[in-house]
Structure formats: structure tokens, C-alpha cells
Write a protein that holds these residues in place. Structure first.
Motif, PDB file in Angstrom:
ATOM      1  N   SER A   1     139.211  43.549 107.209  1.00 35.71           N
ATOM      2  CA  SER A   1     140.434  43.653 108.002  1.00 35.71           C
ATOM      3  C   SER A   1     140.733  42.327 108.685  1.00 35.71           C
ATOM      4  O   SER A   1     139.834  41.694 109.254  1.00 35.71           O
ATOM      5  N   LEU A   2     141.984  41.931 108.639  1.00 35.71           N
ATOM      6  CA  LEU A   2     142.410  40.810 109.465  1.00 35.71           C
ATOM      7  C   LEU A   2     142.153  41.133 110.930  1.00 35.71           C
ATOM      8  O   LEU A   2     142.217  42.296 111.343  1.00 35.71           O
TER       9      LEU A   2
ATOM     10  N   SER B   1     136.716  47.657 113.760  1.00 36.62           N
ATOM     11  CA  SER B   1     135.904  48.234 112.687  1.00 36.62           C
ATOM     12  C   SER B   1     136.446  49.608 112.300  1.00 36.62           C
ATOM     13  O   SER B   1     136.518  49.953 111.114  1.00 36.62           O
ATOM     14  N   GLY B   2     136.824  50.396 113.311  1.00 38.25           N
ATOM     15  CA  GLY B   2     137.425  51.693 113.035  1.00 38.25           C
ATOM     16  C   GLY B   2     138.745  51.556 112.300  1.00 38.25           C
ATOM     17  O   GLY B   2     139.056  52.337 111.396  1.00 38.25           O
ATOM     18  N   LEU B   3     139.520  50.540 112.663  1.00 37.79           N
ATOM     19  CA  LEU B   3     140.789  50.299 111.968  1.00 37.79           C
ATOM     20  C   LEU B   3     140.549  49.816 110.533  1.00 37.79           C
ATOM     21  O   LEU B   3     141.321  50.123 109.616  1.00 37.79           O
ATOM     22  N   GLU B   4     139.450  49.080 110.329  1.00 38.93           N
ATOM     23  CA  GLU B   4     139.075  48.681 108.966  1.00 38.93           C
ATOM     24  C   GLU B   4     138.718  49.909 108.131  1.00 38.93           C
ATOM     25  O   GLU B   4     139.093  50.012 106.958  1.00 38.93           O
ATOM     26  N   MET B   5     138.002  50.856 108.739  1.00 37.49           N
ATOM     27  CA  MET B   5     137.687  52.106 108.047  1.00 37.49           C
ATOM     28  C   MET B   5     138.963  52.834 107.625  1.00 37.49           C
ATOM     29  O   MET B   5     139.066  53.361 106.507  1.00 37.49           O
ATOM     30  N   SER B   6     139.945  52.850 108.517  1.00 34.89           N
ATOM     31  CA  SER B   6     141.210  53.513 108.202  1.00 34.89           C
ATOM     32  C   SER B   6     141.918  52.833 107.032  1.00 34.89           C
ATOM     33  O   SER B   6     142.436  53.494 106.126  1.00 34.89           O
TER      34      SER B   6
END
Length: 448
Positions: A204-205, A380-385
Motif C-alpha cells: 500500500s502507498l 496495514s489494515g487498509l493494505e489488507m482491505s
């Protein structure tokens, strides 16, 4: 039995079970000290044994990691993964490679991660892991062989719906790449099982910047709400020179502050004109050098070999971004005596209990790590999404969401401090707000 009686009884059980784990006991004590009014108001937590279960990991894995160096010599390290609590989502937390990693350190980090992840509002449980392996001075090939051996065991215990590790101290893009590659080879699947990945394979950026940027977003919101103030014109002392410190320096500068220090485990540099971020990035990110090189390259900068000396530098705001318990009572007293009025934590538990007492008695605005440094796990949670949706968001989209999450964390903590008669106590507020969500989920799911 009062809430305090119940809490003290559970804490004594923890002490009896884990007397040789000082970092873990420190983390538990800090959280428990905030919870008596919560337990008094919510007897269902005692009835369901929530605290007894909260302090006992759901699963702890300890394993041997054997690897060979470039000369063919065999080395053996210890690997750990503590899956602490999955009440609100899959286990989530970083991996740390450092000689100081022990079971106590991993457990304290995992315990803190439960509440930190809860505060983000994202569906993530708490975990942590790592090894006493020291990558400093090792070649890329040696680090790769270690990571492959480490993942050969770890892959048995993780997965995108079970446990999603990330990076931490000494586990950056290089290490995550090697770990991900080995997982993919062993499991024959391409999934979002790790975060902090390179952009070429699902990263993720804004993930690299997230913890440091998030720390400053949190601090800025606290300054605005509690002091009617901002970073503008402030002198800032930062410890560390890894990703957290580098991007805290960057964002603080963008918000109008002058950062005058950076450090590593050998010592610190002081630059009265303001730290030149391009130099620090070149030293640390491009060739993994030591911070002493900064003084050789920047006229007027001073290097000192004692890294704790960073807290003797006069400043308005202190952002500790190095490691646990780096600010003791002596350092805290020096900070306060020299005019520091704000301490927000970018590292995990960088202030000792005695240091925190000094902050509180001096009226310092104190932002605890589990709230202030949650930006890393938030992204990290947004990368998971993004991985789950097979999408890639822009930097600005992620950065805006990060800022919203960090402002939300401050507001949750501040409101909880008011609701439970600790107005402005952001540590108590963070502990309470984080605990309430997890505790209610544990009660709702039954005795597990």
C-alpha cells in the motif's frame, strides 16, 4: 468485590505465572490501572472472566530458526509468534528482529497491540512476533536465508483470515519480501498474508510513512483540542532514525516544526538548524549506515555517543521513536526542566512508569504509544482491505484515511477520559476505549 479488588487479584495471578517477564508485567499494570471505574460500571466483565482471559494469549508459538551464513557456518536463533486476542478480527501485529527480543518483549507488544488495533476501528485482533536475530552487518543473502527459515515454521500458523504479520524493528521491505516469497513458495498461494509489502506485489502507498505521519496527526489533534496550539514554530526532539522517526521528522517539518535530533543505538546527532532529512534518508534507507555519519556530512551538526542524551536537548515537543523504556525518570525530569510540554510516543512503550508519573505531575500533554503510534497498523489494515478487493488506492486516499483514523483515535481516547472521570488523561482514555470494544466482543462470544 470492587473493580479494583478484581483487577488486583488478576494482576497478582499474572505476576505469579510470569514473574520473569518485566516488560509484559509493565504493560499489563499500565492498562489495568485505568480500568477500575470500567469494571465497577460493567460487572459483566468480571462475571465473564474477561481480564483473566485478556492477559493469557490464545496461542503462543516458540520455535528454532536454523540458518547458515555466507561462510557456511550454522547459526540458531529463537522465533516467536504470540497470537494474543482475536475477539474483533484476525490476529494482526508486527515481527521484530533484534537481539533484545524475548518472550516477555513479544508478549508486551502483543498485549499492547490488542488495544491499539481496537482503537483504529478496523477489524483486527492483537498479535506480535519476531526473533533475537540481528540483521545488522549481515548480507542480503544471509538475511534472505534467515527469513526463509523463519517463515518455514511461521507459515503453519498464519493466513489472511487467521493472522497477518507486518514489519517492526529491523523488519522492513527487504525482510517482508523474503518472508512473503517463502510463504508463497510453501503454500502455493498469493494472498494478503503479510503487510508492508512492496508496491509491486500488493503493498500500500503510505505504509512506509504511516507510523511517523500518524504520530504527528495524533499530536496535532491533541495540541489543537487540549492546548489550542499546533506544531507551528515548535522545536522537536525525535529519537530513532528508522521509518517511524524519519517520517515523523518529515511530517513535523511539513506542519511547521523544526526537528533538531535523530539517533540510533550508538548515539544521537543534534542539528540546531534542523535535521536535514535527505541526509538521514540516504544514510539509513539507502545504505543502512550509522547516524554518526550525519555529523560528518552536515557542517555544524554534533554527534554524541550516548543515545539517551537526545533527551537532554531543549525542546517543546518530544517524539520518542526508538524502543521500549528509552525515557526513564532522569530523562523525563530533564525534558520537563528544559521546557518540554508535549510527549507523544512513536515507539512502543518508550517511557517507564516513573517517567509517565513525571509527565503527569508536570502537566505534560502525554500521548501514549497504543494511541499515538497506531498509524502503522491502521495502514496495514487498509493494505489488507486493498488486497482483499484486488485494488490499489492512491497515496492521498490512504493518507486521508490515516489522518481520519488518527483523529478518531484521539477523540475516542479524549471522550473516554471524560466519561470515566479522567478528563484529559489520554493514557487512561486510550486504555478504556480500546478495552471496551474488545471486552464487549469477548462477552458476546461466550467463554472461549
Amino acid at each position: 468485590m470492587t473493580g479494583r479488588d478484581y483487577i488486583d487479584r488478576v494482576y497478582e495471578q499474572v505476576v505469579q505465572r510470569d514473574p520473569d517477564q518485566p516488560e509484559f508485567l509493565q504493560a499489563v499494570r499500565e492498562v489495568f490501572d485505568s480500568l477500575p471505574p470500567v469494571v465497577d460500571r460493567h460487572p459483566e466483565f468480571e462475571e465473564a472472566g474477561v481480564l483473566e482471559r485478556l492477559v493469557e494469549p490464545e496461542r503462543s508459538v516458540k520455535f528454532r530458526v536454523a540458518w547458515s551464513d555466507d561462510q557456511g557456518h550454522v547459526h540458531v536463533n529463537r522465533g516467536y509468534r504470540v497470537q494474543f486476542n482475536s475477539a474483533i478480527g484476525p490476529y494482526k501485529g508486527g515481527l521484530r528482529f533484534h537481539p533484545t527480543v524475548t518472550e516477555s518483549v513479544v508478549k508486551f507488544l502483543g498485549f499492547e497491540q490488542i488495544l491499539k488495533n481496537s482503537l483504529t476501528g478496523l477489524p483486527m485482533g492483537g498479535a506480535k512476533g519476531g526473533s533475537d536475530f540481528d540483521p545488522k552487518g549481515r548480507t542480503d543473502a544471509e538475511v534472505m536465508r534467515f527469513c526463509q527459515s523463519f517463515m518455514t515454521e511461521l507459515q503453519r500458523h498464519i493466513g489472511q483470515f487467521t493472522d497477518v504479520p507486518a514489519g517492526d524493528i529491523n523488519v522492513g521491505a527487504r525482510e517482508i519480501g523474503y518472508l512473503f516469497g517463502q510463504y508463497k513458495r510453501l503454500r502455493d498461494e498469493f494472498s494478503g498474508v503479510l503487510t508492508g509489502k512492496d508496491m509491486t506485489f500488493g503493498g500500500s502507498l503510505a505504509r512506509t510513512e504511516a507510523t511517523g505521519y500518524g504520530l504527528c496527526y495524533y499530536t496535532a489533534e491533541a495540541l489543537k483540542t487540549l492546548r489550542g496550539d499546533s506544531f507551528e514554530g515548535k522545536t522537536v526532539a525525535v529519537s530513532g532514525s528508522g521509518n517511524v522517526a524519519i517520517f515523523a521528522i518529515e511530517k513535523a517539518g511539513q506542519l511547521g516544526a523544526k526537528v533538531v535530533t535523530a539517533s540510533d543505538s550508538d548515539g544521537y546527532v543534534y542539528d540546531a538548524e534542523g535535521i536535514k532529512l535527505d541526509v538521514v534518508k540516504d544514510i539509513k534507507l539507502n545504505h543502512r549506515g550509522r547516524i554518526r555519519e550525519y555529523a560528518d556530512r552536515v557542517p555544524g551538526a554534533v554527534y554524541r555517543p550516548d543515545c539517551s542524551g537526545v533527551w537532554t536537548v531543549p525542546c517543546d515537543i518530544a517524539l520518542p521513536c526508538a524502543t521500549q523504556n528509552e525515557i526513564d525518570a532522569k530523562s523525563a525530569r530533564t525534558l520537563v526542566d528544559q521546557g518540554c510540554t508535549v510527549v507523544c510516543e512513536g515507539a512502543n512503550m518508550p517511557s517507564t512508569p516513573e517517567a509517565i508519573e513525571i509527565y503527569e505531575s508536570a502537566g505534560v500533554l502525554y500521548g501514549p504509544a497504543k494511541a499515538a503510534n497506531a498509524g502503522g497498523v491502521a495502514v496495514s489494515g487498509l493494505e489488507m482491505s486493498q488486497n482483499s478487493q484486488r485494488l490499489e488506492w492512491t497515496f492521498d486516499q490512504v493518507d486521508q484515511r490515516l489522518k481520519e483514523i488518527m483523529v478518531g483515535i484521539f477523540n475516542k481516547s479524549y471522550l473516554a477520559s471524560q466519561e470515566y472521570d479522567r478528563p484529559g488523561d489520554l493514557m487512561a482514555g486510550a486504555n478504556i476505549a480500546g478495552f471496551m470494544k474488545v471486552g464487549q466482543a469477548m462477552v458476546a462470544q461466550g467463554l472461549l
